[in-house]
Design an enzyme around this catalytic site. Sequence first.
Site, PDB file in Angstrom:
ATOM      1  CE1 TYR A  92      -9.445   2.679   6.507  1.00 50.04           C
ATOM      2  CE2 TYR A  92      -8.523   3.743   8.443  1.00 50.04           C
ATOM      3  CZ  TYR A  92      -8.406   3.353   7.119  1.00 50.04           C
ATOM      4  OH  TYR A  92      -7.252   3.621   6.434  1.00 50.04           O
ATOM      5  CE  LYS A  93      -8.118  -0.138   4.560  1.00 48.85           C
ATOM      6  NZ  LYS A  93      -6.695  -0.229   4.206  1.00 48.85           N
ATOM      7  CG  PHE A 127      -1.984   0.971   1.249  1.00 53.42           C
ATOM      8  CD1 PHE A 127      -3.213   0.685   0.662  1.00 53.42           C
ATOM      9  CD2 PHE A 127      -1.808   2.216   1.846  1.00 53.42           C
ATOM     10  CE1 PHE A 127      -4.242   1.613   0.671  1.00 53.42           C
ATOM     11  CE2 PHE A 127      -2.838   3.146   1.848  1.00 53.42           C
ATOM     12  CZ  PHE A 127      -4.052   2.853   1.263  1.00 53.42           C
ATOM     13  CG  ASP A 170      -0.324  -2.564   7.033  1.00 58.61           C
ATOM     14  OD1 ASP A 170      -1.484  -2.885   7.373  1.00 58.61           O
ATOM     15  OD2 ASP A 170      -0.013  -1.423   6.667  1.00 58.61           O
ATOM     16  NE  ARG A 207     -10.040  -2.532  -3.246  1.00 60.77           N
ATOM     17  CZ  ARG A 207      -9.536  -2.022  -2.123  1.00 60.77           C
ATOM     18  NH1 ARG A 207      -8.406  -2.502  -1.635  1.00 60.77           N
ATOM     19  NH2 ARG A 207     -10.129  -1.051  -1.486  1.00 60.77           N
TER      20      ARG A 207
END
Length: 419
Positions: free
Chosen positions: A229-230, A132, A204, A378
């Site tokens: 928050y995912k 990322f 991560d 996605r």
Amino acid sequence: MDFAQRLKEFGARSRALDAADPLAHVRERFLLPEGVVYLDGNSLGALPAAVPGALTDAVHRQWGTGLIRSWNDNDWWSAPLRVGDAVGALIGAAPGQTVAGDSTSVQLYNALVAAVRLRPGRSLLLTDPDHFPTDQYIADSVARLLGVEVRRVPAREARSVLAAEGFDVAVAAYAPVDYRTGEAYDMAALTAAAHEAGALMLWDLCHAAGALPVRLDAVGADFAVGCGYKYLSGGPGAPAFLYVAERHQGSFDQPLTGWHGHADPFGMHGSYTPAPGIGRARISTPPLLSLLALEAALTAYDGVDMADVRAKGLALTGFFQECADALLDGFGFTAATPREPERRGSQVALRHPEAYPLVAALVARGVIGDMRAPDLLRFGVNALYVSYADVLDCVRQLHEIVSTGEHREPRFQQRSTVT
Ligand SMILES: *Cc1c(COP(=O)(O)O)cnc(C)c1O
């Protein structure tokens, strides 16, 4: 078999799978809007039903009435460690090793600096060229700051590079799941390879926490970070978390020496003495409303076994792949996500040259996924609230859009700021 017949068959299968789903009841712990198929919980988790009440309480009773007394009376002070332990329970971390707060990027910065400081004399920071972006940018900045060099090595080659040049690697920083393709990597094997070379391993977990049964203690990870928050569904901008294995806590020398990490914060000393244990990984006054929202969100996992979450996540992504193979064949899609279950996270990504307008047309129909440049559609599945019927609905509507050319309408060509 013609299209209508295939669709009917998948419909029957999706109904049977939903009826037999041991996690079906957990969907009620989320407040999903009517008529929406939500396959973007890998970007922003849905709203857990426990959150609005917890926030109302935090605002009116704890803040409004309790005022500053709530630091003691409602134990605001312990919230980062309490919420950290609740996250820790989902990522295989025994209590006292995880702290919640700040953003993933900030936690990454802290952990990377501390890791390099723990391996003086080693000049390499190993990370993934497909990591990322923020992970790569922070690694570059940490390298400049500390005078080490970033070596970008794809996850699948990291073990051989560690075997050959590992003696000079201070820390290897990788993700167990590729955020674009959903490809999953073997955490135990890479961690072992780093340790074999005397290097430290930082994971991560942004795309793994709450979706896969991560076993940080068992694989011997040194550090881990991730966002709230995912899959954890803590809300927009929810606090992130940092895991520091107990064996490193005594020598964990983090760069952001804020007063909340001090051994005696209310002694108001002029110089820094780190707190014992994971407390030293705290930085400063946390965003309590967000922290309490995350704490409430995590109760959606009460009584839920991560093995069941994993099993359903794999069944959903496998079903998605089957539906896509059968119903989207001949429309220019290619699969980006591995077929082998052990190589797959909790999302399916498809490549298509018109990815952006296709996703925009889906979103307009209430089927929410996202796109990642240049050509990825996605679809994240959070097994806590996504159904097999949702998956089939998504693929069916994508077929309708691509076969009619609906996505070529001008309104789907204009890119928003956030994709
Ligand atoms: C989502 C994500 C981030 C986000 O970082 P923030 O600091 O929360 O904006 C970082 N790393 C990975 C791997 C991610 O998937």
